[in-house]
Every structure is written in C-alpha cells, then in structure tokens.
Design a protein around this motif. Sequence first.
Motif, PDB file in Angstrom:
ATOM      1  N   VAL A   1       9.661   9.080  -0.098  1.00 19.31           N
ATOM      2  CA  VAL A   1       8.904   9.456  -1.530  1.00 19.31           C
ATOM      3  C   VAL A   1       7.885  10.589  -1.185  1.00 19.31           C
ATOM      4  CG1 VAL A   1       7.371   8.618  -3.156  1.00 19.31           C
ATOM      5  CG2 VAL A   1       9.341   6.996  -2.220  1.00 19.31           C
ATOM      6  N   LYS A   2       7.069  10.525   0.073  1.00 14.92           N
ATOM      7  CA  LYS A   2       6.116  11.511   0.482  1.00 14.92           C
ATOM      8  C   LYS A   2       6.916  12.889   0.403  1.00 14.92           C
ATOM      9  CE  LYS A   2       2.337  12.371   3.739  1.00 14.92           C
ATOM     10  NZ  LYS A   2       1.808  12.096   4.871  1.00 14.92           N
ATOM     11  N   ARG A   3       7.824  12.862   1.100  1.00 16.33           N
ATOM     12  CA  ARG A   3       8.532  14.034   1.430  1.00 16.33           C
ATOM     13  C   ARG A   3       8.855  14.801   0.308  1.00 16.33           C
ATOM     14  NH1 ARG A   3      11.899  13.400   7.248  1.00 16.33           N
ATOM     15  NH2 ARG A   3      10.114  13.138   8.480  1.00 16.33           N
ATOM     16  N   PHE A   4       9.790  14.014  -0.716  1.00 13.15           N
ATOM     17  CA  PHE A   4      10.244  14.369  -1.948  1.00 13.15           C
ATOM     18  C   PHE A   4       9.280  15.076  -2.808  1.00 13.15           C
ATOM     19  CE2 PHE A   4      11.192  13.534  -6.324  1.00 13.15           C
ATOM     20  CZ  PHE A   4      12.605  14.388  -6.445  1.00 13.15           C
ATOM     21  N   LEU A   5       8.248  14.178  -3.023  1.00 17.18           N
ATOM     22  CA  LEU A   5       6.865  14.816  -3.971  1.00 17.18           C
ATOM     23  C   LEU A   5       6.478  15.746  -3.385  1.00 17.18           C
ATOM     24  CD1 LEU A   5       5.553  11.452  -5.271  1.00 17.18           C
ATOM     25  CD2 LEU A   5       6.884  13.172  -6.315  1.00 17.18           C
ATOM     26  N   ALA A   6       6.210  15.901  -1.752  1.00 17.37           N
ATOM     27  CA  ALA A   6       5.641  17.080  -1.207  1.00 17.37           C
ATOM     28  C   ALA A   6       6.389  18.408  -1.614  1.00 17.37           C
ATOM     29  CB  ALA A   6       5.556  16.936   0.112  1.00 17.37           C
ATOM     30  N   ASP A   7       7.708  18.158  -1.280  1.00 19.65           N
ATOM     31  CA  ASP A   7       8.746  19.415  -1.492  1.00 19.65           C
ATOM     32  C   ASP A   7       8.717  19.828  -2.680  1.00 19.65           C
ATOM     33  OD1 ASP A   7      11.029  21.102  -0.549  1.00 19.65           O
ATOM     34  OD2 ASP A   7      11.810  19.717  -2.037  1.00 19.65           O
ATOM     35  N   ARG A   8       8.616  18.734  -3.807  1.00 21.05           N
ATOM     36  CA  ARG A   8       8.752  19.335  -5.050  1.00 21.05           C
ATOM     37  C   ARG A   8       7.596  19.709  -5.812  1.00 21.05           C
ATOM     38  NH1 ARG A   8      14.262  19.117  -3.853  1.00 21.05           N
ATOM     39  NH2 ARG A   8      15.594  18.190  -5.518  1.00 21.05           N
ATOM     40  N   SER A   9       6.568  19.737  -5.229  1.00 14.70           N
ATOM     41  CA  SER A   9       5.261  20.047  -5.942  1.00 14.70           C
ATOM     42  C   SER A   9       4.796  21.452  -5.072  1.00 14.70           C
ATOM     43  CB  SER A   9       4.125  19.168  -5.579  1.00 14.70           C
ATOM     44  OG  SER A   9       3.965  18.713  -4.212  1.00 14.70           O
ATOM     45  N   GLU A  10       5.579  21.912  -4.025  1.00 19.64           N
ATOM     46  CA  GLU A  10       5.160  23.227  -3.340  1.00 19.64           C
ATOM     47  C   GLU A  10       5.648  24.383  -4.234  1.00 19.64           C
ATOM     48  OE1 GLU A  10       5.191  22.532   1.354  1.00 19.64           O
ATOM     49  OE2 GLU A  10       7.019  23.146   0.445  1.00 19.64           O
ATOM     50  N   VAL A  11       4.569  25.350  -3.990  1.00 18.58           N
ATOM     51  CA  VAL A  11       4.811  26.683  -4.898  1.00 18.58           C
ATOM     52  C   VAL A  11       5.406  27.604  -3.888  1.00 18.58           C
ATOM     53  CG1 VAL A  11       3.911  28.721  -5.918  1.00 18.58           C
ATOM     54  CG2 VAL A  11       2.992  26.269  -6.430  1.00 18.58           C
TER      55      VAL A  11
ATOM     56  N   PHE B   1       7.240  19.164  -9.857  1.00 24.00           N
ATOM     57  CA  PHE B   1       6.262  17.983 -10.034  1.00 24.00           C
ATOM     58  C   PHE B   1       5.099  18.318  -9.659  1.00 24.00           C
ATOM     59  CE2 PHE B   1      10.260  15.276 -10.087  1.00 24.00           C
ATOM     60  CZ  PHE B   1       9.760  14.203 -10.773  1.00 24.00           C
ATOM     61  N   THR B   2       4.121  18.110 -10.401  1.00 25.08           N
ATOM     62  CA  THR B   2       2.468  18.048  -9.988  1.00 25.08           C
ATOM     63  C   THR B   2       1.916  16.715  -9.418  1.00 25.08           C
ATOM     64  OG1 THR B   2       2.293  19.860 -11.704  1.00 25.08           O
ATOM     65  CG2 THR B   2       0.343  18.592 -10.936  1.00 25.08           C
ATOM     66  N   LEU B   3       1.651  16.761  -8.196  1.00 29.22           N
ATOM     67  CA  LEU B   3       1.392  15.355  -7.809  1.00 29.22           C
ATOM     68  C   LEU B   3      -0.102  15.101  -8.553  1.00 29.22           C
ATOM     69  CD1 LEU B   3       1.182  16.270  -4.068  1.00 29.22           C
ATOM     70  CD2 LEU B   3       2.840  15.054  -5.655  1.00 29.22           C
ATOM     71  N   MET B   4      -0.296  13.623  -8.649  1.00 28.85           N
ATOM     72  CA  MET B   4      -1.114  12.881  -9.346  1.00 28.85           C
ATOM     73  C   MET B   4      -2.322  12.566  -8.437  1.00 28.85           C
ATOM     74  SD  MET B   4       0.720  10.832 -12.340  1.00 28.85           S
ATOM     75  CE  MET B   4      -0.695  10.552 -13.305  1.00 28.85           C
ATOM     76  N   SER B   5      -2.135  12.566  -7.157  1.00 30.30           N
ATOM     77  CA  SER B   5      -3.285  12.213  -6.318  1.00 30.30           C
ATOM     78  C   SER B   5      -2.714  12.884  -4.889  1.00 30.30           C
ATOM     79  CB  SER B   5      -3.393  10.796  -6.164  1.00 30.30           C
ATOM     80  OG  SER B   5      -2.181   9.984  -5.476  1.00 30.30           O
ATOM     81  N   LYS B   6      -3.631  13.303  -4.057  1.00 31.27           N
ATOM     82  CA  LYS B   6      -3.229  13.957  -2.698  1.00 31.27           C
ATOM     83  C   LYS B   6      -2.778  12.983  -1.917  1.00 31.27           C
ATOM     84  CE  LYS B   6      -6.963  17.493  -2.891  1.00 31.27           C
ATOM     85  NZ  LYS B   6      -7.988  18.033  -2.245  1.00 31.27           N
ATOM     86  N   GLY B   7      -3.027  11.500  -1.819  1.00 34.64           N
ATOM     87  CA  GLY B   7      -2.568  10.777  -1.071  1.00 34.64           C
ATOM     88  C   GLY B   7      -2.150   9.446  -1.506  1.00 34.64           C
ATOM     89  N   PRO B   8      -1.851   8.339  -1.086  1.00 41.50           N
ATOM     90  CA  PRO B   8      -1.138   7.157  -1.624  1.00 41.50           C
ATOM     91  C   PRO B   8      -2.284   6.483  -2.377  1.00 41.50           C
ATOM     92  CG  PRO B   8      -1.047   6.996   0.541  1.00 41.50           C
ATOM     93  CD  PRO B   8      -1.495   8.281   0.425  1.00 41.50           C
ATOM     94  N   VAL B   9      -1.911   5.883  -3.403  1.00 42.07           N
ATOM     95  CA  VAL B   9      -2.854   4.708  -4.026  1.00 42.07           C
ATOM     96  C   VAL B   9      -2.581   3.363  -3.584  1.00 42.07           C
ATOM     97  CG1 VAL B   9      -3.627   3.625  -6.317  1.00 42.07           C
ATOM     98  CG2 VAL B   9      -3.058   6.089  -5.817  1.00 42.07           C
ATOM     99  N   VAL B  10      -3.725   2.632  -2.965  1.00 41.34           N
ATOM    100  CA  VAL B  10      -3.305   1.555  -2.294  1.00 41.34           C
ATOM    101  C   VAL B  10      -4.295   0.358  -3.106  1.00 41.34           C
ATOM    102  CG1 VAL B  10      -2.887   2.298  -0.129  1.00 41.34           C
ATOM    103  CG2 VAL B  10      -5.229   1.730  -0.776  1.00 41.34           C
TER     104      VAL B  10
ATOM    105  N   ARG C   1      -0.938  -5.680   0.455  1.00 39.67           N
ATOM    106  CA  ARG C   1      -1.542  -5.107   1.391  1.00 39.67           C
ATOM    107  C   ARG C   1      -0.979  -3.983   2.198  1.00 39.67           C
ATOM    108  NH1 ARG C   1      -2.643 -10.779   4.643  1.00 39.67           N
ATOM    109  NH2 ARG C   1      -4.402 -11.469   3.449  1.00 39.67           N
ATOM    110  N   SER C   2       0.568  -3.918   1.921  1.00 41.76           N
ATOM    111  CA  SER C   2       1.358  -2.814   2.448  1.00 41.76           C
ATOM    112  C   SER C   2       1.710  -1.955   1.299  1.00 41.76           C
ATOM    113  CB  SER C   2       2.350  -3.213   3.163  1.00 41.76           C
ATOM    114  OG  SER C   2       3.256  -4.064   2.433  1.00 41.76           O
ATOM    115  N   ALA C   3       1.519  -1.960   0.209  1.00 44.79           N
ATOM    116  CA  ALA C   3       2.113  -1.345  -1.085  1.00 44.79           C
ATOM    117  C   ALA C   3       1.213   0.067  -1.055  1.00 44.79           C
ATOM    118  CB  ALA C   3       1.920  -1.945  -2.402  1.00 44.79           C
ATOM    119  N   LYS C   4       2.018   1.162  -1.204  1.00 48.74           N
ATOM    120  CA  LYS C   4       1.305   2.402  -1.505  1.00 48.74           C
ATOM    121  C   LYS C   4       2.281   3.141  -2.846  1.00 48.74           C
ATOM    122  CE  LYS C   4       0.635   3.433   3.461  1.00 48.74           C
ATOM    123  NZ  LYS C   4       0.839   4.454   4.366  1.00 48.74           N
ATOM    124  N   LEU C   5       1.462   3.518  -3.523  1.00 51.98           N
ATOM    125  CA  LEU C   5       1.649   4.027  -4.805  1.00 51.98           C
ATOM    126  C   LEU C   5       1.704   5.752  -4.807  1.00 51.98           C
ATOM    127  CD1 LEU C   5       1.117   3.091  -8.415  1.00 51.98           C
ATOM    128  CD2 LEU C   5       0.711   5.405  -7.898  1.00 51.98           C
TER     129      LEU C   5
END
Length: 341
Positions: free
Chosen positions: A256-266, A284-293, A306-310
């Motif tokens: 998920v992280k790689r997909f959103l990073a790739d899709r949000s790069e200019v 895509f435009t990222l809604m936060s720089k890192g995961p929401v926990v 505890r292990s969830a990342k949004l």
Amino acid sequence: MTAGDNTNAGGSDRHVPVLLAEVLAHLEPAAGQVIIDGTFGLGGYSRALLDAGASVIGIDRDPNAVIDGQPMVSAYDGRLQLVLGRFGDLDEIAAGQGHDKVDGVVLDIGVSSMQLDEAERGFSFRFDGPLDMRMSQEGPSAADVVNTMEARDIARIISVLGEERRAGAVARAIAQDRVAKPYLRTSELAGLVERVVGKKPTDPIHPATRTFQALRIYVNQELDELGRALAAAERVLKPGGRLVIVAFHSLEDRIVKRFLADRSEVRAGGSRHLPERVLAAPTFTLMSKGPVVAGYEETSRNPRARSAKLRAGIRTEAPSRPFDARAAGVPALPEFKVARS
C-alpha cells in the motif's frame, strides 16, 4: 480484520471495526455518495457509512459473510448492495451495480475475526479443525498445499509470506512426515511446526503463527488481490474520491505504501550527471505523510488495533496508469502444483 493468528483477535471486541473513527474522518461519507467497502466481513465499516447517509457497495469473497449480511441489506432500504466477489474486481463489480465511478473505497486487509473464530474454517490453530483456510470456500486448501507441493515451494511460501527463519526445516519436516500420514487438521500442523521451530516461554507468539499466516495468504492469493484492488480503486474513483486502506501486516502495508508513494510522485530525483526524470501526473494526493495508527484508548479496548496502519489518498484528475505488481512489492510465488512422486 486482523493479522496472523493472535489469541486476542476475537473475544468481546470481535464486532468492533479497527480505526473506525479514523476511517470515517478520511472518507467523509455523506448522503448522495457511493462508497465501496471491499472487505465487508461483519459489516462494521459499511454500517457506519450507511448511518452517515452514503450508499454502499459491499464486497466479500466469503459466501457466509454475504449470507449473514442480508439483514443489513433489508434494513437500509436499498442503500446497501452486497456482492459475492473479490475486491480485486471492485471496479467491475461497481459497474455491474450501475456505478462506473464512486466517491470512496475502503479496504480492511486480512482475515476476519469471524473466520478465525470458526474452527471448521481452519484458519486458526487455536481451535482444532480441518486444515482449510479458504475465504471463498473453493480452490486448493491449505491441506492441499502442505500435502502435495514440493518441499522447496512450501519453504519459499513460508519464508516469503510468513517471514519464518526456519522455513526450510519446517518444509522438509512436512514433506517427510506426510508420506506416512497427510496433514488434515490444524492441530497436527501446529504441532509439527512447534516441534521444529521450538517454543520458548518468552516468545510473544506461538511458533506456528508465521507458517499459518503464510499458508493463509498463499491459499487466498491475498497480496496479488491487494495489488489488483489498488489498481481497480484508481480506475473507479472519481476526481476527489478517497481511497482508505487499513493493513495489519508489514507485507500488506509495504504494498500500500509503495503504491501510494508511486501514484503521488510528480518526478523522480535526478543528479548532476543525469537529468531529472519527469513522471506521469500523480493520480493521488496523500492525506498524511505516514500511516495513521490507533491511539492508546482503542488499543487498550481492542488489542487487534495495535498493528493496524491506515493510509489514504485523494484521487486527482490524472488518468489511471498500468499497475506493476512486482514493482509494488507483490512477491512472485510458486504456482500450486502437485509434487512429483
């Protein structure tokens, strides 16, 4: 949803969807919107989205989830369309329900507490049951994998998907012992893994956790499905539409992280020797720089959190792009096939 086989992954909190408040805050559901819940499960996210006024296309590959969700379909007077299918096909499923574009997509990755708590489904070694693990209740089961595949292929599956350091030893023991008696029960396989890997009183998880996780992910092709779902969400979301994913394991979250990073790069960085490489417009435009926990209050109440990342993104007007599963971190795994005798 939950990751792996955790003794806390059930109990009194089994009906509580993880990071619910955060999911709603990122999706901002409202009347008139259509949102896809790609992992319907027990319907926790869908119910909250419906209560906020949105219409929901709920998708689940487990026939039991679709059957159990029918009372919700009736209760919400046509605003919930519940479909048996894979979330990798979510754009096609939405089109089949009359929606070429939608306002939001939410995915809660992993196995549901409902599945873990049913011994006959064979997902958990907490209960003795048939070694099955099939979410869709069709295709090769976990028993088929351990009893028929080559030891080297079993080792790769357990190593890559379970990150089990003793994968080779576990696979060799399986191949040796299955000659006398095939592994048909969860307790039998868990006992073998515990014997091979060993168990220390200080170990935070059961020694069979990684092996069971690997088999479950392989049997259900979960990482491939996740990659397909991300690409499908990109295609089906309208400009301004929101994609929200909750992952519980590093393998899933990395994709998920790689997909959103790739899709949000200019653009990708250049150097003084090479010109800067301009990429396609971001989708895509990222809604936060890192995961929401989850916060302390939720993790105290619901240990599964505890292990969830949004991670979340907002769809731009740029056209969707081809999806490269391997570049996104989806591993190449051996195909299911019977070992040579």
